[in-house]
Write a protein that holds these residues in place. Structure first.
Motif, PDB file in Angstrom:
ATOM      1  N   THR A 154       0.863  -1.183   0.000  1.00  0.00           N
ATOM      2  CA  THR A 154       0.000   0.000   0.000  1.00  0.00           C
ATOM      3  C   THR A 154       0.897   1.230   0.000  1.00  0.00           C
ATOM      4  O   THR A 154       1.770   1.365   0.868  1.00  0.00           O
ATOM      5  N   SER A 172       2.040  -4.543   2.733  1.00  0.00           N
ATOM      6  CA  SER A 172       0.791  -5.302   2.868  1.00  0.00           C
ATOM      7  C   SER A 172      -0.231  -4.737   1.898  1.00  0.00           C
ATOM      8  O   SER A 172      -0.361  -3.512   1.768  1.00  0.00           O
ATOM      9  N   HIS A 174      -4.158  -6.022  -0.404  1.00  0.00           N
ATOM     10  CA  HIS A 174      -5.380  -6.816  -0.251  1.00  0.00           C
ATOM     11  C   HIS A 174      -5.140  -8.307  -0.467  1.00  0.00           C
ATOM     12  O   HIS A 174      -5.760  -9.149   0.189  1.00  0.00           O
ATOM     13  N   LEU A 177      -2.929  -9.762   2.611  1.00  0.00           N
ATOM     14  CA  LEU A 177      -3.736  -9.791   3.837  1.00  0.00           C
ATOM     15  C   LEU A 177      -4.807 -10.879   3.767  1.00  0.00           C
ATOM     16  O   LEU A 177      -5.110 -11.534   4.772  1.00  0.00           O
ATOM     17  N   ARG A 190      -7.662  -6.584  11.651  1.00  0.00           N
ATOM     18  CA  ARG A 190      -7.659  -5.185  12.100  1.00  0.00           C
ATOM     19  C   ARG A 190      -6.466  -4.907  13.020  1.00  0.00           C
ATOM     20  O   ARG A 190      -5.805  -3.869  12.902  1.00  0.00           O
ATOM     21  N   TYR A 192      -3.596  -6.435  13.155  1.00  0.00           N
ATOM     22  CA  TYR A 192      -2.351  -6.468  12.381  1.00  0.00           C
ATOM     23  C   TYR A 192      -2.157  -5.173  11.596  1.00  0.00           C
ATOM     24  O   TYR A 192      -1.064  -4.587  11.589  1.00  0.00           O
ATOM     25  N   VAL A 193      -3.222  -4.716  10.938  1.00  0.00           N
ATOM     26  CA  VAL A 193      -3.143  -3.495  10.127  1.00  0.00           C
ATOM     27  C   VAL A 193      -2.827  -2.288  11.002  1.00  0.00           C
ATOM     28  O   VAL A 193      -1.974  -1.454  10.666  1.00  0.00           O
ATOM     29  N   ARG A 194      -3.500  -2.187  12.143  1.00  0.00           N
ATOM     30  CA  ARG A 194      -3.260  -1.053  13.043  1.00  0.00           C
ATOM     31  C   ARG A 194      -1.812  -1.024  13.523  1.00  0.00           C
ATOM     32  O   ARG A 194      -1.166   0.030  13.537  1.00  0.00           O
ATOM     33  N   LEU A 295      -8.746  -2.726   5.389  1.00  0.00           N
ATOM     34  CA  LEU A 295      -7.478  -1.996   5.371  1.00  0.00           C
ATOM     35  C   LEU A 295      -7.719  -0.508   5.153  1.00  0.00           C
ATOM     36  O   LEU A 295      -7.157   0.341   5.862  1.00  0.00           O
ATOM     37  N   GLU A 298      -9.283   1.214   8.264  1.00  0.00           N
ATOM     38  CA  GLU A 298      -8.297   1.472   9.315  1.00  0.00           C
ATOM     39  C   GLU A 298      -7.385   2.637   8.937  1.00  0.00           C
ATOM     40  O   GLU A 298      -7.030   3.466   9.782  1.00  0.00           O
TER      41      GLU A 298
END
Length: 550
Positions: A154, A172, A174, A177, A190, A192-194, A295, A298
């Motif tokens: 991203t 990371s 789509h 993930l 969520r 992991y992304v945060r 993603l 967040e």
């Protein structure tokens, strides 16, 4: 005088992405700074599938096979358009692959590529995405935060007046993930992304630099925006009508709207019917849309983005824009605000096929327009001064060509009237006066069925000139719609009997088959209905000739 239908100044980019390989062909007109997509083709290669499961990612033999197949198809398309200015770039999956050089050498060997494959760093990719976004949205003079969600990474970039202030890339996307968490472990996804965003330092940097506008690009964010536009996230299932959209930007959504979509996508106990509906709407993106939407939600939450504009252009267009800048030093790619708004409106309602129809119609119309203008000079300016055609008239004609079919979005019946209504009821053409907008709308309304009487009173537009432009549009639409002829040239000549419009097949094509000859007769008959109208408005006879062979 013979005029080639194929335009010069064609540029192409090939984006070898983690999920999809994308071919883009752009026509750029340096005199007007028009940046027009001629052809787009995308193949779901899924180059990064299973590569994220290893600490040393590899491009698998199956992925290599799919990549070669896609690139072979791209070569055929490029050859058919005679494109010579081509740039090939690789992104996350190739960037991270341990066998990167082996893969690139395999591509060159199997396809005979003499073009360098440039593997972009995350920062380079972000810069080019921003460059592409500037060709779609009128935001050059604003401080812009662009977010682009790809399959394996991203990208984030803050740009100001065309310069990149800050760029970063998270490893990371789509696809990766989805492979890591699937669709059911939303809590893990969520979290992991945060954590990924928080430890990256991205939040602090964005707050420090600030931004005026947030823009999303890439297929995932465009699919999310389209779903919101179509009312997919509405729990009552009702689609918002165009009248209700009148006051809003048509390439935009809010964080609240995204939240509603995510709730719909991730709801507990989703039925098989709902899954089928999702697959039907998102197509091949359905597998990854949950990860992409979560993603993005967040990102918007953590970076304080309350609303996001969406760009129809991204990396591929940025690569071409850079090529154009190198080919035409000093060119201002952001000069033609009006044409950008025409393309945005056309893309809002038309998919790739109808966009290509509009581009082909525009190319045909331009050839006829310029041919008539040259014949006018040959005749010694016999025509009245007030109907001499100029560059502004060509601009209105090309805009009408691109927008004549947008009403098909609402259904085939009476679509020309729907196209007119969209233009008249929604103020979406930037830089055009009210009278100019109405002229384009009237041309669109009358590209088929009854020929207009042009009884309106628009400042600066004579009845005669409007009639000529409308007549060219109607003839161009008819020629474009008969695709079997595969026309490549149109000749506009003057004779003792009047003007001659000759439709000529591509020279290296074989003689016409019997069905094609029948089609030629259909074209001659259909255009024949327009000849009398042309004579009335142009004060010259028009003879239409379709050559049967080369």
């Amino acid at each position: 005088m013979g005029i080639q239908l194929e335009s010069q100044n064609l540029f192409a980019s090939i984006d070898m992405g983690t999920n999809s390989f994308k071919l883009l062909i752009i026509r750029f007109e340096p005199a007007t700074a028009k940046f027009t997509t001629v052809h787009k083709h995308s193949v779901a290669v899924v180059l990064g599938r299973n590569s994220s499961s290893s600490s040393t990612p590899l491009i698998s033999p199956d992925s290599q096979f799919r990549a070669i197949e896609a690139l072979t198809k791209f070569q055929e398309i490029l050859g058919s358009h005679t494109v010579t200015q081509i740039r090939v770039v690789g992104t996350s999956a190739i960037r991270e692959a341990r066998n990167q050089s082996v893969f690139i050498n395999e591509v060159k060997e199997k396809l005979g590529f003499d073009i360098q494959v440039k593997v972009l760093s995350g920062v380079e990719e972000a810069r080019l995405i921003y460059f592409g976004v500037l060709q779609f949205l009128h935001i050059y003079d604003k401080k812009v935060l662009t977010v682009d969600i790809g399959g394996g990474s991203t990208e984030f970039v803050i740009g100001d007046n065309g310069d990149v202030v800050y760029a970063d890339s998270l490893k990371s996307g789509h696809l990766t993930l989805t492979e890591k968490f699937g669709e059911n472990d939303l809590v893990g996804l969520r979290s992991y992304v945060r954590e990924l965003i928080e430890v990256s330092g991205l939040i602090g940097k964005v707050k420090e630099l600030g931004f005026e506008v947030a823009v999303g690009s890439s297929g995932t964010i465009r699919a999310i925006e389209k779903a919101i536009w179509c009312g997919y996230g509405c729990h009552d299932g009702k689609r918002e009508g165009l009248r209700e959209k009148r006051s809003r930007n048509w390439w935009w959504f809010s964080r609240d709207e995204l939240r509603g979509l995510v709730e719909r996508l991730c709801g507990v106990g989703i039925s098989e019917t709902e899954k089928a509906r999702r697959d039907g709407f998102f197509g091949r993106r359905s597998e990854f849309i949950v990860a992409g939407a979560v993603l993005l939600e967040e990102i918007m939450e953590l970076l304080g983005i309350s609303e996001m504009e969406v760009s129809g252009y991204a990396l591929g267009e940025g690569v071409v824009a850079e090529m154009v800048s190198e080919a035409f030093p000093g060119i201002d790619l952001n000069a033609n605000v009006r044409w950008k708004s025409v393309m945005r409106l056309a893309m809002r309602f038309n998919g790739n096929d109808r966009m290509e129809n509009g581009v082909q119609c525009s190319a045909i119309a331009k050839v006829i327009f310029e041919g008539l203008r040259k014949c006018n000079k040959v005749f010694g300016n016999q025509f009245a001064v007030d109907i001499c055609l100029d560059e502004k008239d060509l601009e209105y004609l090309e805009a009408a060509c691109m927008l004549h079919n947008i009403g098909l979005y609402l259904g085939k019946k009476g679509y020309h009237k729907q196209s007119y209504n969209i233009l008249m009821e929604h103020n979406q053409l930037d830089g055009y006066t009210g009278d100019e907008n109405e002229l384009i709308a009237q041309l669109v309304r009358h590209h088929r069925k009854k020929f207009p009487k042009f009884e309106w009173h628009l400042q600066g537009f004579s009845k005669e000139k409007s009639g000529i432009i409308c007549s060219i549009l109607r003839i161009s639409v008819i020629i474009q719609q008969h695709k079997l002829l595969k026309l490549r040239e149109i000749e506009v000549n003057n004779s003792s009997e009047g003007l001659v419009l000759a439709l000529v097949k591509k020279r290296n094509q074989p003689m016409l088959s019997d069905p094609e000859k029948s089609l030629v007769k259909d074209i001659e008959t259909e255009i024949g209905k327009e000849v009398d109208l042309f004579e009335v408005v142009f004060h010259q006879k028009l003879l239409v000739v379709c050559h049967m062979d080369c």
